[in-house]
Design a protein around this motif. Structure first.
Motif, mmCIF file in Angstrom:
data_model
loop_
_atom_site.group_PDB
_atom_site.id
_atom_site.type_symbol
_atom_site.label_atom_id
_atom_site.label_comp_id
_atom_site.label_asym_id
_atom_site.label_seq_id
_atom_site.Cartn_x
_atom_site.Cartn_y
_atom_site.Cartn_z
ATOM 1 N N ASP A 7 10.167 31.900 -33.337
ATOM 2 C CA ASP A 7 10.231 30.892 -32.041
ATOM 3 C C ASP A 7 11.676 30.077 -31.738
ATOM 4 O O ASP A 7 11.908 29.656 -30.621
ATOM 5 C CB ASP A 7 9.118 29.842 -32.647
ATOM 6 N N ASN A 8 12.136 29.950 -33.103
ATOM 7 C CA ASN A 8 13.670 29.481 -32.815
ATOM 8 C C ASN A 8 14.563 30.459 -32.131
ATOM 9 O O ASN A 8 15.282 29.749 -31.429
ATOM 10 C CB ASN A 8 14.069 29.015 -34.471
ATOM 11 N N LEU A 9 14.695 31.551 -32.337
ATOM 12 C CA LEU A 9 15.544 32.410 -31.500
ATOM 13 C C LEU A 9 15.051 32.470 -30.132
ATOM 14 O O LEU A 9 16.073 32.351 -29.395
ATOM 15 C CB LEU A 9 15.203 33.870 -32.302
ATOM 16 N N TYR A 10 13.728 32.438 -29.765
ATOM 17 C CA TYR A 10 13.215 32.703 -28.473
ATOM 18 C C TYR A 10 13.942 31.153 -28.004
ATOM 19 O O TYR A 10 14.392 31.210 -26.867
ATOM 20 C CB TYR A 10 11.920 32.481 -28.426
ATOM 21 N N MET A 11 13.705 30.065 -28.383
ATOM 22 C CA MET A 11 14.153 28.925 -27.826
ATOM 23 C C MET A 11 15.705 28.604 -27.690
ATOM 24 O O MET A 11 16.314 28.251 -26.580
ATOM 25 C CB MET A 11 13.615 27.606 -28.574
ATOM 26 N N ALA A 12 16.260 29.220 -28.504
ATOM 27 C CA ALA A 12 17.721 29.370 -28.352
ATOM 28 C C ALA A 12 18.447 30.088 -27.409
ATOM 29 O O ALA A 12 19.307 29.648 -26.654
ATOM 30 C CB ALA A 12 18.378 29.846 -29.937
ATOM 31 N N VAL A 13 17.819 31.335 -27.386
ATOM 32 C CA VAL A 13 18.163 32.410 -26.165
ATOM 33 C C VAL A 13 17.714 31.775 -24.824
ATOM 34 O O VAL A 13 18.660 31.749 -23.750
ATOM 35 C CB VAL A 13 17.431 33.710 -26.505
ATOM 36 N N VAL A 14 16.644 31.295 -24.682
ATOM 37 C CA VAL A 14 16.137 30.766 -23.319
ATOM 38 C C VAL A 14 16.916 29.445 -23.027
ATOM 39 O O VAL A 14 17.645 29.212 -21.945
ATOM 40 C CB VAL A 14 14.603 30.311 -23.525
ATOM 41 N N SER A 15 17.253 28.693 -24.044
ATOM 42 C CA SER A 15 18.238 27.496 -24.018
ATOM 43 C C SER A 15 19.455 27.690 -23.334
ATOM 44 O O SER A 15 19.990 27.057 -22.528
ATOM 45 C CB SER A 15 17.796 26.752 -25.114
ATOM 46 N N ASP A 16 20.152 28.802 -24.002
ATOM 47 C CA ASP A 16 21.556 29.022 -23.817
ATOM 48 C C ASP A 16 21.451 29.624 -22.362
ATOM 49 O O ASP A 16 22.436 29.155 -21.403
ATOM 50 C CB ASP A 16 21.808 30.212 -24.682
ATOM 51 N N PRO A 75 23.918 29.596 -17.346
ATOM 52 C CA PRO A 75 23.387 30.624 -16.607
ATOM 53 C C PRO A 75 24.588 31.597 -16.537
ATOM 54 O O PRO A 75 25.546 31.194 -15.943
ATOM 55 C CB PRO A 75 22.688 30.216 -15.355
ATOM 56 N N ARG A 76 24.220 32.914 -16.692
ATOM 57 C CA ARG A 76 25.172 34.086 -16.134
ATOM 58 C C ARG A 76 25.051 34.206 -14.775
ATOM 59 O O ARG A 76 23.805 34.329 -14.293
ATOM 60 C CB ARG A 76 24.900 35.279 -17.238
ATOM 61 N N ALA A 131 16.752 30.485 -16.799
ATOM 62 C CA ALA A 131 16.971 31.301 -17.938
ATOM 63 C C ALA A 131 16.539 32.949 -17.619
ATOM 64 O O ALA A 131 17.372 33.751 -17.707
ATOM 65 C CB ALA A 131 16.182 31.089 -19.200
ATOM 66 N N SER A 132 15.396 33.211 -16.889
ATOM 67 C CA SER A 132 15.126 34.293 -16.422
ATOM 68 C C SER A 132 15.944 35.144 -15.449
ATOM 69 O O SER A 132 16.381 36.330 -15.313
ATOM 70 C CB SER A 132 13.652 34.313 -15.683
#
Length: 149
Positions: free
Chosen positions: A7-16, A21-22, A70-71
């Motif tokens: 969950d923490n990894l998911y939140m970190a990646v989505v937040s980043d 945004p790239r 993020a998407s």
């Protein structure tokens, strides 16, 4: 890996991806396609540049929630270098994934695979898929125009 760590990894990646945004911006000389989600107000304009059959550059602009932004960021990163057919196939994998259907092809989605949890929140699926629908329209229209010429 424990569920809490995932969950923490998911939140970190989505937040980043949401905060930085790239491929955010426009592409000169490329018409954008704009789609919106009237339910929540997300708006995305997608710009896709092709070299032959391959996506040579891609960018997006607009505004939306963290998941929508993020998407779009994740999707643009995955699509550079893909053919139109590959892009369409990956979009289908993404659509199935966010609806809770598992596939052995999810790993091809890169960071976008972190959005699999969206399936637990049906009201957020439209946010996650907005930019992917735009990509599908651009790729399909491009293939249709190629066949008609």
């Amino acid at each position: 890996m424990a569920l809490f760590e995932l969950d923490n990894l998911y939140m970190a990646v989505v937040s980043d991806h949401s905060k930085a945004p790239r491929h955010y911006g426009t592409l000169s000389g490329v018409d954008g396609i704009t789609l919106s989600n009237p339910t929540c107000g997300d708006v995305v304009t997608l710009y896709v540049q092709f070299e032959g059959d391959k996506i040579s550059d891609i960018a997006f602009s607009g505004h939306g929630c963290a998941i929508s932004t993020a998407s779009a960021s994740m999707m643009t990163g995955v699509m550079i270098g893909k053919t139109k057919e590959e892009a369409l196939a990956l979009a289908d994998v993404f659509f199935e994934m966010v609806q809770g259907k598992k596939s052995d092809k999810e790993e091809q989605l890169g960071d976008a695979s972190f959005l699999s949890g969206v399936s637990k929140f049906p009201q957020r699926i439209k946010c996650a898929t907005l930019s992917w629908h735009a990509l599908k329209k651009v790729a399909t229209d491009s293939l249709t125009n190629k066949k008609n010429n």
